[in-house]
Design an enzyme around this catalytic site. Structure first.
Site, PDB file in Angstrom:
ATOM      1  CD  GLU A   1      -3.862  -5.891   2.623  1.00  0.00           C
ATOM      2  OE1 GLU A   1      -4.701  -5.181   3.035  1.00  0.00           O
ATOM      3  OE2 GLU A   1      -2.604  -5.641   2.615  1.00  0.00           O
TER       4      GLU A   1
ATOM      5  CD  GLU B   1      -3.180  -1.126   2.305  1.00  0.00           C
ATOM      6  OE1 GLU B   1      -4.268  -1.702   2.096  1.00  0.00           O
ATOM      7  OE2 GLU B   1      -2.694  -0.624   3.452  1.00  0.00           O
TER       8      GLU B   1
END
Length: 488
Positions: free
Chosen positions: A387, A192
C-alpha cells in the site's frame, strides 16, 4: 567484482491494492453476513475535523440493527466491484498489472464466522474473480482479514479478544486455501495487524466498551496475541495445502523520527519504532522481542498465552514481509510542538521539512527508502510494498478529463526511493499502489478522498452513476509498469 544492482528485477510485481469492504458493495447479497465494516458510518469532515472515524460502540451497533439511525454506511455499497469486477479487472489489465491485491470478506464465506458450512455463493464469487485475473495473467495477492471481522463474532465473542476466534479463522483459512489452491500463491494473513492497538474495533472486531475493567492496551495486546497464533497456524496450513505458496504478514509502517538530536528524542523515536515493529518481529522471528517485557510490565499488560503458543509462533514464521507506507511521523520530548492531523499516532508533531496531503498526512518519499533498508537489515526477508498512495480531491473537467499531477508526483517520488533501496541491496518483491480505482476510505468512510488511477462517479453519500474514467495518472502508471520502473 560484484555487479551493482541498477533497478527492479525482471519479474517485479507491479499492481494495485484494494479491500473487499471498500470496493465490493453487495453487503447483503448472495448470503453474505454483516461485517464490522458494515457498521462504520460516514461522518462529514465538518463534524469530525481531520480525525479518523473508525470505532463504534456496542450500543450503536444495536441501534443500527434495530433501525434507529439514518446514518449512511459507505462500506456497504463500496464502488460496486461485486458486479463490475470484469470491467474493473480489464482496466487493471490495460494498466499492465502483474499482481492485484484484494481481500476476501470473511462474512461472505462464513456469514456468521462460526458457521458449520461455508456459503457456496461467496466461494464462487471469488473463484470467478480469480479466473478473470488468470485470463489476463494477473497474480492475485489475497488478504485473509482486512478489517472485515464477521459482525456475529463481534456480538457473540467480542471479536479477537476471545481465543475461540482462532479456530473460526483457521477453519476459514483452510476453506479458502483448499478452494483456491490452483489460483492463489501469495497470501497475507492480517491487514495492518498493528492497527488493533490504535482501533481495537477496526483491527479486531472488539467493542472495548463491553470490557470496562480492562485498559484499551490490555485488550489490544491480548487480541493481537490471538491473531499472531492464528496467523502462524494459517501459515502452516497454507504450506500444507498449496504448492509453492508464499505467506506474508502486513504492517502499517509508521517510520518515526526524533524532532531534535536530544538523546531523549532519539530514545522516544526508537521506542515508537519498536512498538510498531513488534508486530513484524513476532511474525518474522517467531518470538516476542525482549524489549516488550519492560513495556508490558510498566503498562500493566498481561498477555495470557496457552501452552504451545510459543512453539507455534517459532515454527511458522512468514515467508515475506509486506507493509503500507503513506507517511512518516516525528516525536519529541522537548515541549509543545505543532501537531500533525490525520494519522494514527498520538503525540506526533509536524516535520518542518515535509509537505502535507489534503488530509494532513506528511509526505516523505525518502522515508520509504529508510523503511525498506531498516526492514532488510532487521529481517533479511523479501519485502513487498502493498500500500502506498495519495488520497486527494480530484476535479472532473468539463470535457471529462481528470488531471492529477499531484498523484503522479507523489507516486514518482516514492517509486524513485524504492529503486534506490533496491540499489542498496533490498530484496523487493513488488509494489501495489493503494486504490488503483477510487474506493471508500477506510479511515473516514468517504469517497472524496480519492486514490485511484480510475475515477468512479460516486459521492460520499453514495450518489452517482458509478461510471469509470481514466485520470492522467492512468497512462503514467501504465508506462511505469511497461518500462519496469525505468520511465517515471
Amino acid at each position: 567484482m560484484t555487479k551493482a544492482i541498477e533497478g527492479f528485477k525482471p519479474d517485479f510485481l507491479w499492481g494495485g491494492a484494494t479491500a473487499a469492504n471498500q470496493v465490493e458493495g453487495a453487503f447483503d447479497e448472495d448470503g453474505k453476513g454483516l461485517s464490522t465494516a458494515d457498521m462504520v458510518p460516514f461522518i462529514p469532515k465538518s463534524k469530525r475535523g481531520m480525525n479518523m472515524a473508525m470505532d463504534v460502540t456496542a450500543e450503536y451497533i444495536e441501534d443500527v440493527l434495530a433501525g434507529k439511525t439514518e446514518d449512511v454506511f459507505p462500506k456497504r455499497f463500496g464502488v460496486n466491484f461485486y458486479h463490475t469486477y470484469k470491467e474493473d479487472i480489464a482496466l487493471f489489465a490495460e494498466l499492465g498489472f502483474k499482481v492485484f491485491r484484494l481481500s476476501i470478506n470473511w462474512s461472505r464465506i462464513f456469514p456468521n464466522g462460526d458457521d458449520a458450512q461455508p456459503n457456496e455463493a461467496g466461494l464462487e464469487f471469488y473463484e470467478n474473480v480469480f479466473k478473470e485475473l488468470k485470463k489476463y495473467n494477473i497474480e492475485p495477492l489475497v488478504t485473509l482479514s482486512h478489517y472485515e471481522t464477521p459482525l456475529a463474532l463481534t456480538r457473540k465473542y467480542n471479536g479477537w479478544y476471545s481465543r475461540e476466534v482462532i479456530d473460526f479463522y483457521t477453519n476459514y483459512a483452510k476453506t479458502v486455501f483448499t478452494r483456491y489452491k490452483d489460483y492463489v500463491k501469495y497470501w497475507l494473513t492480517f491487514n495492518e495487524i498493528n492497527v488493533i492497538t490504535h482501533s481495537p474495533y477496526t483491527g479486531g472486531g472488539i467493542l472495548i466498551d463491553k470490557l470496562p475493567e480492562k485498559t484499551s492496551d490490555q485488550i489490544a495486546y491480548q487480541a493481537a496475541h490471538h491473531q499472531f497464533v492464528a496467523s502462524a497456524l494459517a501459515t502452516k496450513l497454507a504450506h500444507e495445502i498449496i504448492p509453492d505458496v508464499q505467506v506474508g504478514c502486513m504492517l502499517a509502517r509508521m517510520q518515526t523520527y526524533p524532532v531534535t538530536n536530544h538523546p531523549d528524542d532519539i530514545l522516544k523515536a526508537q521506542e515508537h519504532n519498536d512498538l510498531n515493529l513488534f508486530f513484524t518481529d513476532v511474525h518474522a522471528k517467531g518470538e516476542y522481542p525482549a524489549y516488550m517485557d519492560r513495556y508490558f510490565a510498566e503498562n500493566n499488560i498481561v498477555v495470557n498465552k496457552e501452552e504451545g503458543d510459543d512453539e507455534i509462533l517459532k515454527n511458522h514464521p512468514v515467508d515475506f514481509i509486506s507493509f503500507s507506507y503513506y507517511m512518516s511521523i516525528s516525536v519529541t520530548t522537548q515541549g509543545d510542538q505543532e501537531k500533525t492531523e490525520g494519522n494514527l499516532v498520538e503525540g506526533a508533531v509536524k516535520n518542518q521539512y515535509l509537505e502535507s496531503s489534503d488530509w494532513g498526512w506528511q509526505i516523505d518519499p525518502k522515508g520509504l527508502r529508510v523503511t525498506l533498508r531498516d526492514f532488510h537489515n532487521r529481517y533479511n526477508k523479501p519485502l513487498f510494498v502493498v500500500e502506498n498512495g495519495l488520497g486527494a480531491y480530484d476535479k472532473v473537467e468539463e470535457d471529462g478529463s481528470i488531471h492529477d499531477p499531484y498523484r503522479i508526483d507523489y507516486l514518482r517520488k516514492h517509486i524513485e526511493q524504492m529503486k534506490e533501496a533496491v540499489k542498496d541491496g533490498v530484496d523487493l518483491m513488488g509494489y501495489t499502489a493503494w486504490g488503483p480505482i477510487d474506493l471508500v476510505s477506510f479511515s473516514t468512510s468517504e469517497m472524496s478522498k480519492r486514490y485511484g488511477f480510475i475515477y468512479v462517479d460516486q459521492d460520499d453519500e453514495g450518489n452517482g452513476t458509478l461510471k469509470r474514467s481514466k485520470k492522467d495518472s492512468f497512462n503514467w502508471y501504465k508506462n511505469v509498469i511497461a518500462t519496469n520502473g525505468e520511465e517515471l
